[in-house]
Design a protein around this motif. Structure first.
Motif, PDB file in Angstrom:
ATOM      1  N   PHE A  24       0.939  -1.193   0.014  1.00 35.09           N
ATOM      2  CA  PHE A  24      -0.018  -0.004  -0.059  1.00 35.09           C
ATOM      3  C   PHE A  24       1.029   1.309  -0.098  1.00 35.09           C
ATOM      4  O   PHE A  24       0.630   2.370  -0.811  1.00 35.09           O
ATOM      5  CB  PHE A  24      -0.835  -0.087   1.360  1.00 35.09           C
ATOM      6  CG  PHE A  24      -1.681   1.036   1.324  1.00 35.09           C
ATOM      7  CD1 PHE A  24      -3.153   1.078   0.406  1.00 35.09           C
ATOM      8  CD2 PHE A  24      -1.345   2.271   1.962  1.00 35.09           C
ATOM      9  CE1 PHE A  24      -3.954   2.205   0.476  1.00 35.09           C
ATOM     10  CE2 PHE A  24      -2.386   3.455   2.030  1.00 35.09           C
ATOM     11  CZ  PHE A  24      -3.606   3.282   1.373  1.00 35.09           C
ATOM     12  N   VAL A  25       1.993   1.377   0.706  1.00 39.14           N
ATOM     13  CA  VAL A  25       2.816   2.412   1.095  1.00 39.14           C
ATOM     14  C   VAL A  25       3.548   2.766  -0.628  1.00 39.14           C
ATOM     15  O   VAL A  25       3.414   3.525  -0.806  1.00 39.14           O
ATOM     16  CB  VAL A  25       3.852   2.454   2.067  1.00 39.14           C
ATOM     17  CG1 VAL A  25       4.689   3.561   2.293  1.00 39.14           C
ATOM     18  CG2 VAL A  25       3.003   2.242   3.418  1.00 39.14           C
ATOM     19  N   GLU A  26       4.085   1.699  -1.135  1.00 40.02           N
ATOM     20  CA  GLU A  26       4.417   1.622  -2.185  1.00 40.02           C
ATOM     21  C   GLU A  26       3.770   2.170  -3.374  1.00 40.02           C
ATOM     22  O   GLU A  26       4.080   3.075  -4.161  1.00 40.02           O
ATOM     23  CB  GLU A  26       5.242   0.221  -2.857  1.00 40.02           C
ATOM     24  CG  GLU A  26       6.552   0.043  -2.155  1.00 40.02           C
ATOM     25  CD  GLU A  26       6.929  -1.399  -2.692  1.00 40.02           C
ATOM     26  OE1 GLU A  26       6.494  -1.994  -3.771  1.00 40.02           O
ATOM     27  OE2 GLU A  26       7.615  -2.209  -1.677  1.00 40.02           O
ATOM     28  N   THR A  27       2.518   1.936  -3.473  1.00 40.93           N
ATOM     29  CA  THR A  27       1.607   2.246  -4.279  1.00 40.93           C
ATOM     30  C   THR A  27       1.202   3.999  -4.030  1.00 40.93           C
ATOM     31  O   THR A  27       1.082   4.650  -5.186  1.00 40.93           O
ATOM     32  CB  THR A  27       0.290   1.606  -4.174  1.00 40.93           C
ATOM     33  OG1 THR A  27       0.512   0.271  -4.206  1.00 40.93           O
ATOM     34  CG2 THR A  27      -0.876   1.843  -5.452  1.00 40.93           C
ATOM     35  N   VAL A  28       1.121   4.158  -2.767  1.00 43.04           N
ATOM     36  CA  VAL A  28       1.063   5.685  -2.580  1.00 43.04           C
ATOM     37  C   VAL A  28       1.992   6.345  -2.892  1.00 43.04           C
ATOM     38  O   VAL A  28       2.126   7.281  -3.773  1.00 43.04           O
ATOM     39  CB  VAL A  28       0.799   5.756  -1.016  1.00 43.04           C
ATOM     40  CG1 VAL A  28       0.857   7.546  -0.698  1.00 43.04           C
ATOM     41  CG2 VAL A  28      -0.633   5.505  -0.599  1.00 43.04           C
ATOM     42  N   GLN A  29       3.330   5.932  -2.806  1.00 46.64           N
ATOM     43  CA  GLN A  29       4.591   6.673  -3.212  1.00 46.64           C
ATOM     44  C   GLN A  29       4.925   6.616  -4.824  1.00 46.64           C
ATOM     45  O   GLN A  29       5.134   7.702  -5.306  1.00 46.64           O
ATOM     46  CB  GLN A  29       5.937   6.041  -2.778  1.00 46.64           C
ATOM     47  CG  GLN A  29       6.166   6.462  -1.270  1.00 46.64           C
ATOM     48  CD  GLN A  29       7.245   5.680  -0.572  1.00 46.64           C
ATOM     49  OE1 GLN A  29       7.610   4.592  -1.038  1.00 46.64           O
ATOM     50  NE2 GLN A  29       8.011   6.434   0.148  1.00 46.64           N
ATOM     51  N   SER A  30       4.488   5.543  -5.354  1.00 44.25           N
ATOM     52  CA  SER A  30       4.307   5.551  -6.898  1.00 44.25           C
ATOM     53  C   SER A  30       3.414   6.485  -7.552  1.00 44.25           C
ATOM     54  O   SER A  30       3.503   7.325  -8.583  1.00 44.25           O
ATOM     55  CB  SER A  30       4.531   4.270  -7.481  1.00 44.25           C
ATOM     56  OG  SER A  30       3.072   3.943  -7.522  1.00 44.25           O
ATOM     57  N   ASN A  31       2.070   6.835  -6.776  1.00 43.14           N
ATOM     58  CA  ASN A  31       1.143   7.495  -7.302  1.00 43.14           C
ATOM     59  C   ASN A  31       1.439   8.971  -7.130  1.00 43.14           C
ATOM     60  O   ASN A  31       1.345   9.729  -7.876  1.00 43.14           O
ATOM     61  CB  ASN A  31      -0.172   7.552  -6.497  1.00 43.14           C
ATOM     62  CG  ASN A  31      -0.863   6.202  -6.941  1.00 43.14           C
ATOM     63  OD1 ASN A  31      -0.687   5.696  -8.280  1.00 43.14           O
ATOM     64  ND2 ASN A  31      -2.010   5.714  -6.097  1.00 43.14           N
ATOM     65  N   ILE A  32       2.284   9.216  -6.008  1.00 42.37           N
ATOM     66  CA  ILE A  32       2.847  10.723  -5.741  1.00 42.37           C
ATOM     67  C   ILE A  32       3.708  10.973  -6.894  1.00 42.37           C
ATOM     68  O   ILE A  32       3.821  11.858  -7.329  1.00 42.37           O
ATOM     69  CB  ILE A  32       3.430  10.946  -4.448  1.00 42.37           C
ATOM     70  CG1 ILE A  32       2.358  10.549  -3.356  1.00 42.37           C
ATOM     71  CG2 ILE A  32       4.323  11.967  -4.116  1.00 42.37           C
ATOM     72  CD1 ILE A  32       2.856  10.878  -1.872  1.00 42.37           C
ATOM     73  N   LYS A  33       4.716   9.716  -7.252  1.00 39.85           N
ATOM     74  CA  LYS A  33       5.613  10.369  -8.182  1.00 39.85           C
ATOM     75  C   LYS A  33       5.056  10.515  -9.608  1.00 39.85           C
ATOM     76  O   LYS A  33       5.614  11.519 -10.313  1.00 39.85           O
ATOM     77  CB  LYS A  33       6.554   9.237  -8.492  1.00 39.85           C
ATOM     78  CG  LYS A  33       7.817   9.087  -7.406  1.00 39.85           C
ATOM     79  CD  LYS A  33       8.713   7.821  -7.663  1.00 39.85           C
ATOM     80  CE  LYS A  33       9.612   7.888  -6.621  1.00 39.85           C
ATOM     81  NZ  LYS A  33      10.114   6.619  -6.184  1.00 39.85           N
ATOM     82  N   LYS A  34       4.021   9.863  -9.845  1.00 36.83           N
ATOM     83  CA  LYS A  34       3.431  10.102 -11.184  1.00 36.83           C
ATOM     84  C   LYS A  34       2.785  11.514 -10.988  1.00 36.83           C
ATOM     85  O   LYS A  34       2.987  12.093 -12.289  1.00 36.83           O
ATOM     86  CB  LYS A  34       2.249   8.793 -11.263  1.00 36.83           C
ATOM     87  CG  LYS A  34       2.501   7.662 -11.982  1.00 36.83           C
ATOM     88  CD  LYS A  34       1.107   6.711 -12.166  1.00 36.83           C
ATOM     89  CE  LYS A  34       1.841   5.272 -12.021  1.00 36.83           C
ATOM     90  NZ  LYS A  34       0.547   4.435 -11.852  1.00 36.83           N
ATOM     91  N   GLN A  35       2.244  11.805 -10.274  1.00 39.51           N
ATOM     92  CA  GLN A  35       1.524  13.076 -10.169  1.00 39.51           C
ATOM     93  C   GLN A  35       2.391  14.075 -10.215  1.00 39.51           C
ATOM     94  O   GLN A  35       2.300  15.132 -10.858  1.00 39.51           O
ATOM     95  CB  GLN A  35       0.874  13.167  -8.748  1.00 39.51           C
ATOM     96  CG  GLN A  35      -0.363  14.330  -8.681  1.00 39.51           C
ATOM     97  CD  GLN A  35      -0.540  14.784  -7.397  1.00 39.51           C
ATOM     98  OE1 GLN A  35       0.219  14.598  -6.216  1.00 39.51           O
ATOM     99  NE2 GLN A  35      -1.898  14.960  -7.290  1.00 39.51           N
ATOM    100  N   GLN A  36       3.676  13.898  -9.718  1.00 40.47           N
ATOM    101  CA  GLN A  36       4.626  14.792  -9.831  1.00 40.47           C
ATOM    102  C   GLN A  36       5.185  14.905 -11.333  1.00 40.47           C
ATOM    103  O   GLN A  36       5.657  16.138 -11.872  1.00 40.47           O
ATOM    104  CB  GLN A  36       5.934  14.637  -8.840  1.00 40.47           C
ATOM    105  CG  GLN A  36       5.410  14.941  -7.303  1.00 40.47           C
ATOM    106  CD  GLN A  36       6.452  14.749  -6.530  1.00 40.47           C
ATOM    107  OE1 GLN A  36       7.311  13.779  -6.658  1.00 40.47           O
ATOM    108  NE2 GLN A  36       6.658  15.418  -5.236  1.00 40.47           N
ATOM    109  N   GLN A  37       5.267  13.722 -11.843  1.00 44.07           N
ATOM    110  CA  GLN A  37       5.793  13.703 -13.224  1.00 44.07           C
ATOM    111  C   GLN A  37       4.702  14.407 -14.162  1.00 44.07           C
ATOM    112  O   GLN A  37       5.219  15.145 -15.071  1.00 44.07           O
ATOM    113  CB  GLN A  37       5.850  12.437 -13.708  1.00 44.07           C
ATOM    114  CG  GLN A  37       7.171  11.675 -13.302  1.00 44.07           C
ATOM    115  CD  GLN A  37       7.195  10.207 -13.493  1.00 44.07           C
ATOM    116  OE1 GLN A  37       6.104   9.712 -13.855  1.00 44.07           O
ATOM    117  NE2 GLN A  37       8.269   9.570 -13.457  1.00 44.07           N
ATOM    118  N   ILE A  38       3.654  14.321 -13.990  1.00 42.93           N
ATOM    119  CA  ILE A  38       2.530  15.045 -14.743  1.00 42.93           C
ATOM    120  C   ILE A  38       2.547  16.610 -14.671  1.00 42.93           C
ATOM    121  O   ILE A  38       2.465  17.366 -15.565  1.00 42.93           O
ATOM    122  CB  ILE A  38       0.901  14.556 -14.217  1.00 42.93           C
ATOM    123  CG1 ILE A  38       0.877  12.934 -14.654  1.00 42.93           C
ATOM    124  CG2 ILE A  38      -0.109  15.514 -14.872  1.00 42.93           C
ATOM    125  CD1 ILE A  38      -0.265  12.441 -14.102  1.00 42.93           C
TER     126      ILE A  38
END
Lengths: 99, 178
Positions: A24-38
């Motif tokens: 769950f924590v990994e998914t949250v972190q990857s979602n944040i990274k995706k959002q920052q990339q966008i």
């Protein structure tokens, strides 16, 4: 199962401990990274568009782009300062906000 | 390191490890809370929980520390759930994938409670879960839900009464029909 006391009821509603948090924590972190990339892509596109507009204006004005700015600064120095401060402040905000 | 220190590191240094620590600490209560609200729809609850933490990260600057970080996260989760419910016309049907025979006794009890929650209104579910599962005070529930204190109290009493009746009338034996 019978619920006769307040404690029984509390025990029934207690959360268990079986949820796995690592994924769950990994998914949250990857979602944040995706959002920052966008966000970075949007900023890059906006910068590119702004540069393009400036280039077109510069070409259309025969590369006399600074003349109107210099005139503006000379005629209304206070307004020019306010405009410049707003632009710098907004750029700083965009750069450091997580939106 | 306490919550305030972790929040400060996220705000000042954009520290991803500090935020991961906060997620690690609060993922358990937030996911369970959403599982109760969705009456056991685990995939929807986990999706909403992901959105809750993403929203918490982007809105961290608006956290005023007037309440605890956990209370703030629960209020985001509650609003996320209500928005999703409004958008998706959430139904009370429980997906068949929720039946997990290999789970432990505690997990079975969780699933049972999540299913029992489908017999309660959203308000009752929310207030009963926050009061008995999270252990929040009535005032904290008022802050999270925005409901008047009297409504919170009546939701808790009515919800509790319904659950006691359901369990005492051997409802668990009819789990598959819930």
């Amino acid at each position: 199962m019978k619920l006769s006391t307040e404690q029984d009821f509390q025990q029934l509603l207690e959360y268990s401990d079986y949820l796995d948090g690592a994924n769950f924590v990994e998914t949250v972190q990857s979602n944040i990274k995706k959002q920052q990339q966008i966000r970075q892509r949007i900023l890059a596109i906006a910068t590119f568009c702004a540069a393009l507009v400036v280039l077109v204006i510069a070409i259309m004005s025969g590369f006399q782009l600074w003349l109107p700015l210099i005139e503006f600064a000379q005629n209304s120095p206070y307004l020019f300062t306010v405009a410049l401060t707003s632009i710098v402040g907004f750029s700083f905000f965009i750069r450091h906000s997580k939106i | 390191m306490n919550d305030q220190a972790l929040i400060a590191r996220v705000l000042l240094d954009n520290d991803q490890h500090a935020f991961a620590s906060l997620v690690r600490k609060y993922q358990h209560p937030i996911r369970h809370f959403l599982r109760r609200l969705t009456s056991g729809d685990h995939s929807l609850a986990d999706d909403l929980a992901q959105e809750v933490f993403l929203a918490a990260y982007t809105k961290m600057q608006s956290f005023r520390a007037e309440s605890s970080f956990g209370t703030w996260l629960h209020s985001i989760a509650y609003r996320m759930f209500l928005n999703d419910r409004r958008k998706a016309h959430y139904t009370r049907e429980v997906s068949s994938e929720l039946v997990e025979p290999s789970t432990t006794h505690n997990a079975e009890q969780d699933i049972l409670v999540e299913r029992l929650m489908s017999h309660l209104s959203v308000g009752e579910r929310t207030c009963v879960t926050l009061a008995y599962s999270v252990g929040m005070s009535h005032q904290e529930i008022v802050e999270i839900t925005g409901m008047p204190l009297g409504t919170v109290k009546s939701h808790i009493n009515r919800g509790k009464q319904k659950l006691v009746e359901l369990v005492n009338s051997n409802q668990p034996q009819k789990r598959s029909s819930l």
